[in-house]
Design a protein around this motif. Structure first.
Motif, PDB file in Angstrom:
ATOM      1  N   THR A 183       0.820  -1.214   0.000  1.00  0.00           N
ATOM      2  CA  THR A 183       0.000   0.000   0.000  1.00  0.00           C
ATOM      3  C   THR A 183       0.855   1.267   0.000  1.00  0.00           C
ATOM      4  N   PRO A 184       0.676   2.159  -0.982  1.00  0.00           N
ATOM      5  CA  PRO A 184       1.421   3.423  -1.000  1.00  0.00           C
ATOM      6  C   PRO A 184       1.030   4.311   0.174  1.00  0.00           C
ATOM      7  N   SER A 185       1.967   5.135   0.628  1.00  0.00           N
ATOM      8  CA  SER A 185       1.676   6.061   1.720  1.00  0.00           C
ATOM      9  C   SER A 185       0.743   7.164   1.230  1.00  0.00           C
ATOM     10  N   ASN A 186       0.048   7.785   2.172  1.00  0.00           N
ATOM     11  CA  ASN A 186      -0.842   8.889   1.824  1.00  0.00           C
ATOM     12  C   ASN A 186      -0.071  10.031   1.171  1.00  0.00           C
ATOM     13  N   ARG A 187       1.149  10.265   1.651  1.00  0.00           N
ATOM     14  CA  ARG A 187       1.967  11.328   1.076  1.00  0.00           C
ATOM     15  C   ARG A 187       2.257  11.068  -0.391  1.00  0.00           C
ATOM     16  N   ASP A 188       2.591   9.828  -0.727  1.00  0.00           N
ATOM     17  CA  ASP A 188       2.884   9.489  -2.116  1.00  0.00           C
ATOM     18  C   ASP A 188       1.638   9.580  -2.987  1.00  0.00           C
ATOM     19  N   ARG A 189       0.504   9.181  -2.451  1.00  0.00           N
ATOM     20  CA  ARG A 189      -0.752   9.299  -3.199  1.00  0.00           C
ATOM     21  C   ARG A 189      -1.074  10.760  -3.502  1.00  0.00           C
ATOM     22  N   LEU A 190      -0.880  11.623  -2.497  1.00  0.00           N
ATOM     23  CA  LEU A 190      -1.155  13.045  -2.681  1.00  0.00           C
ATOM     24  C   LEU A 190      -0.166  13.680  -3.663  1.00  0.00           C
TER      25      LEU A 190
END
Length: 355
Positions: A27-34
């Motif tokens: 699962t990608p981190s929220n930071r990377d998704r943003l």
């Protein structure tokens, strides 16, 4: 629209369509998704609006802040950065359908990055166990840091003028080679602390005088971060190789093939990419300082086919040349940092004179 712009747009659309259906192995981190979301928004819609309705929820506000942090980046540059960031996340998080950045569309103007492909033996993909998923996060981020170091002074000043203090770029960064709070993260934490202070001064000082002064230093800090990533990755690989040679793969649970055939060559490829002509001066200077490393790796891998012998000689050579890596290289890096401050004074005078 020129041929180069058309090719870039086509590559961006193809990558965006693929990322919509991408199934990461982890699962990608929220930071990377943003980060990916913000670059896509700028590439498609340009800069974020100056404000949001007060009724939006926390998730929408986080997306807006991420989008707003990219203000000042052109749509063409956002497309390039999106391609690089998407490729980095594919390497870091892997893909359950076995598709990685090695099969993605690329543009000739985008910085070249180390290519990796998953293990598809017997026609199946190992997902998180693939080479793409095992690429160190720090190495995967180097192409993006190279692109950030290429930011021009007008673009840098424009971005800072449109960035809220709480949404500073350095404020949102974290150690890439070790978990935050661990001993291995200390070098990166020190660098991030200095960079955040520089960014804070640039954002809180009225006008562009401080920002112009710190612009070369900001780019040099990005280069120093790349250098720290390379150092930490090599040191970890050397320790892993020594542990394997002493205790064996079964007892250590570490593969010599992964360290000597995958990770160490990726370090060399990253350094070689940093000295290419299209890279910014800062990236090229750091690459030149580190250039002996890929030379050593290529020599032993091409001249000695036995993996155990070649990896052992690599460790011995790196230990024997400790004086270069821990005395000469830091001295050269400090010279670059002082030069950046000196040139920053020149840019501040230019800004003061209004030239």
């Amino acid at each position: 629209m020129t041929a180069g712009e058309s090719e870039l747009t086509a590559a961006f659309r193809a990558k965006a369509n693929f990322m919509k259906t991408w199934k990461p192995a982890s699962t990608p981190s929220n930071r990377d998704r943003l980060e990916l979301y913000a670059l896509h928004k700028v590439a498609v819609s340009g800069d974020a609006p100056s404000s949001l309705p007060s009724s939006v929820n926390a998730a929408e506000r986080a997306k807006y802040q991420a989008w707003r942090s990219k203000s000042g980046i052109s749509q063409e540059e956002a497309m390039k950065l999106y391609l690089q960031e998407a490729d980095r996340q594919l390497r870091v998080y892997g893909s359950t359908n076995g598709i990685t950045s090695a099969t993605s569309s690329r543009t000739g103007s985008a910085p070249q990055t180390p290519q990796t492909t998953p293990n598809t033996a017997n026609g199946s993909s190992s997902g998180a166990g693939s080479q793409a998923a095992n690429t160190p996060r720090g190495l995967a981020a180097i192409p993006l840091l190279c692109a950030a170091a290429a930011e021009s002074r007008p673009a840098y000043l424009r971005r800072l003028s449109q960035t809220p203090l709480e949404a500073g770029w350095w404020q949102r960064q974290e150690p890439l080679c070790s978990s935050p709070g661990t001993i291995g993260a200390i070098p990166e934490n020190i660098l991030l602390m200095v960079a955040r202070f520089v960014e804070h001064v640039s954002l809180t000082t009225p006008g562009n005088l401080a920002a112009s002064f710190f612009w070369p230093f900001h780019n040099t800090l990005l280069g120093l971060w790349m250098m720290i990533i390379l150092y930490i990755t090599v040191m970890k690989s050397m320790l892993a190789i020594v542990a394997i040679l002493v205790w064996g793969t079964r007892r250590t649970g570490i593969s010599l093939t992964r360290e000597w055939d995958d990770t160490v060559p990726l370090v060399g490829q990253s350094i070689s990419a940093m000295v290419e002509r299209h890279q910014a001066l800062t990236s090229r200077l750091i690459g030149l300082i580190m250039l002996p490393l890929p030379t050593i790796v290529n020599f032993y891998k091409s001249s000695i086919p036995n993996m155990t012998v070649s990896s052992s000689l690599f460790v011995v050579t790196m230990v024997a040349t400790w004086w270069y890596w821990f005395i000469i290289s830091p001295i050269l890096m400090s010279c670059i940092l002082w030069t950046a401050l000196a040139s920053g004074a020149c840019f501040a005078l230019i800004e003061f004179a209004g030239v």
